[in-house]
Structures are given as C-alpha cells and as structure tokens.
Design an enzyme around this catalytic site. Structure first.
Site, PDB file in Angstrom:
ATOM      1  CG  HIS A 169      -0.236  -0.159   2.520  1.00 26.48           C
ATOM      2  ND1 HIS A 169       0.145  -1.394   2.991  1.00 26.48           N
ATOM      3  CD2 HIS A 169       0.185   0.731   3.440  1.00 26.48           C
ATOM      4  CE1 HIS A 169       0.760  -1.255   4.152  1.00 26.48           C
ATOM      5  NE2 HIS A 169       0.809   0.041   4.441  1.00 26.48           N
TER       6      HIS A 169
ATOM      7  CG  HIS B  55       1.088   5.290   4.395  1.00 30.89           C
ATOM      8  ND1 HIS B  55       0.326   5.197   5.538  1.00 30.89           N
ATOM      9  CD2 HIS B  55       1.818   4.134   4.344  1.00 30.89           C
ATOM     10  CE1 HIS B  55       0.598   4.060   6.162  1.00 30.89           C
ATOM     11  NE2 HIS B  55       1.499   3.394   5.453  1.00 30.89           N
TER      12      HIS B  55
HETATM   13  P1  AMP Z   1       2.161   0.297   7.341  1.00 33.31           P
HETATM   14  O1  AMP Z   1       2.948   0.606   8.578  1.00 33.31           O
HETATM   15  O2  AMP Z   1       2.683   1.040   6.132  1.00 33.31           O
HETATM   16  O3  AMP Z   1       2.020  -1.190   7.074  1.00 33.31           O
HETATM   17  O4  AMP Z   1       0.733   0.915   7.608  1.00 33.31           O
HETATM   18  C1  AMP Z   1      -0.433   0.190   7.697  1.00 33.31           C
HETATM   19  C2  AMP Z   1      -1.525   1.200   7.927  1.00 33.31           C
HETATM   20  O5  AMP Z   1      -2.773   0.546   7.777  1.00 33.31           O
HETATM   21  C3  AMP Z   1      -1.520   1.842   9.311  1.00 33.31           C
HETATM   22  O6  AMP Z   1      -1.375   3.250   9.174  1.00 33.31           O
HETATM   23  C4  AMP Z   1      -2.890   1.455   9.904  1.00 33.31           C
HETATM   24  O7  AMP Z   1      -3.464   2.479  10.671  1.00 33.31           O
HETATM   25  C5  AMP Z   1      -3.693   1.148   8.652  1.00 33.31           C
HETATM   26  N1  AMP Z   1      -4.781   0.180   8.824  1.00 33.31           N
HETATM   27  C6  AMP Z   1      -4.721  -1.032   9.412  1.00 33.31           C
HETATM   28  N2  AMP Z   1      -5.932  -1.645   9.360  1.00 33.31           N
HETATM   29  C7  AMP Z   1      -6.763  -0.786   8.723  1.00 33.31           C
HETATM   30  C8  AMP Z   1      -8.147  -0.830   8.369  1.00 33.31           C
HETATM   31  N3  AMP Z   1      -8.913  -1.890   8.666  1.00 33.31           N
HETATM   32  N4  AMP Z   1      -8.666   0.226   7.716  1.00 33.31           N
HETATM   33  C9  AMP Z   1      -7.908   1.301   7.434  1.00 33.31           C
HETATM   34  N5  AMP Z   1      -6.600   1.401   7.733  1.00 33.31           N
HETATM   35  C10 AMP Z   1      -6.037   0.378   8.379  1.00 33.31           C
END
Ligand code: AMP
Ligand code: ZN
Length: 141
Positions: free
Chosen positions: A100, A102
C-alpha cells in the site's frame, strides 16, 4: 473473510471509508490517520510488498496517489503539501503485508501537530473526510 485485512476491504468484506477505486486499486482513509485525510492506496491484487508487486499495479497505485494528492490540496482539507510513502518490510515499519501507499496531507508549519498525531493517531470523522475527498476527485484529475 481472508487472512489479509486489505483483501477483505477490497472485496467489500470489511468496512472502510472509500475515497477512490478503479480496475486496479482501491483507496480508503487510514483508520489511525497521521493527519486529516490520510489515505491508503492498495492494489486489488494481493502482494505482500514491492518484491511481488506486479508492474501494472505499481503504476496504478502511484497514479491514484498522484490524483488523491491533488484532491487533498484542492478540497477543504486544504493541504499545502503531501507525503507519498511506502513502508516495505518489517524493518521499514510495514505492519500490513498487503502492499500500500500512504498519501499524507501536510500543512505549512505542521511539524509539531504532525509529531503529536504520530503518538495519538486518532480517527477524524472518517465518513465526512471521505466525502470531501471524493467530491474533490470528481472535480479534477
Ligand atoms: P504500514 O505501517 O505502512 O504497514 O501501515 C499500515 C496502515 O494501515 C496503518 O497506518 C494502519 O493504521 C492502517 N490500517 C490497518 N488496518 C486498517 C483498516 N482496517 N482500515 C484502514 N486502515 C487500516
Ligand atoms: Zn491482501
């Protein structure tokens, strides 16, 4: 449900405040945002990270990130700048192992507010923010 939270969101099995979708990606607000309007862009095809991400999905993620960045600037969110960020691998603080990007809005002089939000990461009215971003996307490219 699958064992991947983002696959569940893509499939509509888990709720999310969606802001954008096309054939290749779905974008929705981060549930623990670093800032109001913090969005995640995820490819529909599961890959755990950059190593197994297919090239068309990589292009589609960046392209959607660019469009959403524009919407965050144009909308009432009024971002002055945007961070596009990929955490790839546990060492890089990746916590969800479905690739993903951000899209994080930034404002002039927001360093202190940003640092505080890093610690608290409270949701901001997700449905209302999603509506604002969707509307801006409908009025620009
Ligand atoms: P990363 O550290 O780049 O893997 O970030 C994962 C992101 O996904 C974090 O900022 C979480 O807050 C977000 N996240 C996890 N579960 C969900 C969800 N169900 N819906 C929206 N965001 C999520
Ligand atoms: Zn997945």
């Amino acid at each position: 449900m699958t064992d991947c939270v983002f696959c569940d969101i893509v499939a509509g099995l888990s709720p999310a405040a969606r802001v954008y979708e096309d054939d290749a990606v779905v974008a929705f607000l981060d549930i623990r945002p670093l800032a109001r309007g913090h969005t995640l862009v995820v490819p529909r095809i599961h890959s755990s990270g950059l190593a197994d991400l297919d090239a068309p999905s990589a292009d589609a993620v960046f392209s959607a990130g660019r469009r959403i960045a524009g919407a965050l600037r144009r909308s009432s969110i009024g971002a002055d700048g945007v961070n596009l960020l990929v955490n790839d691998g546990r060492a890089a603080m990746q916590t969800v192992f479905h690739h993903h990007m951000h899209v994080v809005p930034r404002w002039n002089g927001d360093k202190l507010r940003f640092a505080a939000q890093l610690l608290t990461r409270r949701p901001h009215e997700l449905d209302e923010v999603a509506r604002v971003v969707r509307e801006a996307l409908a009025h620009g490219n």
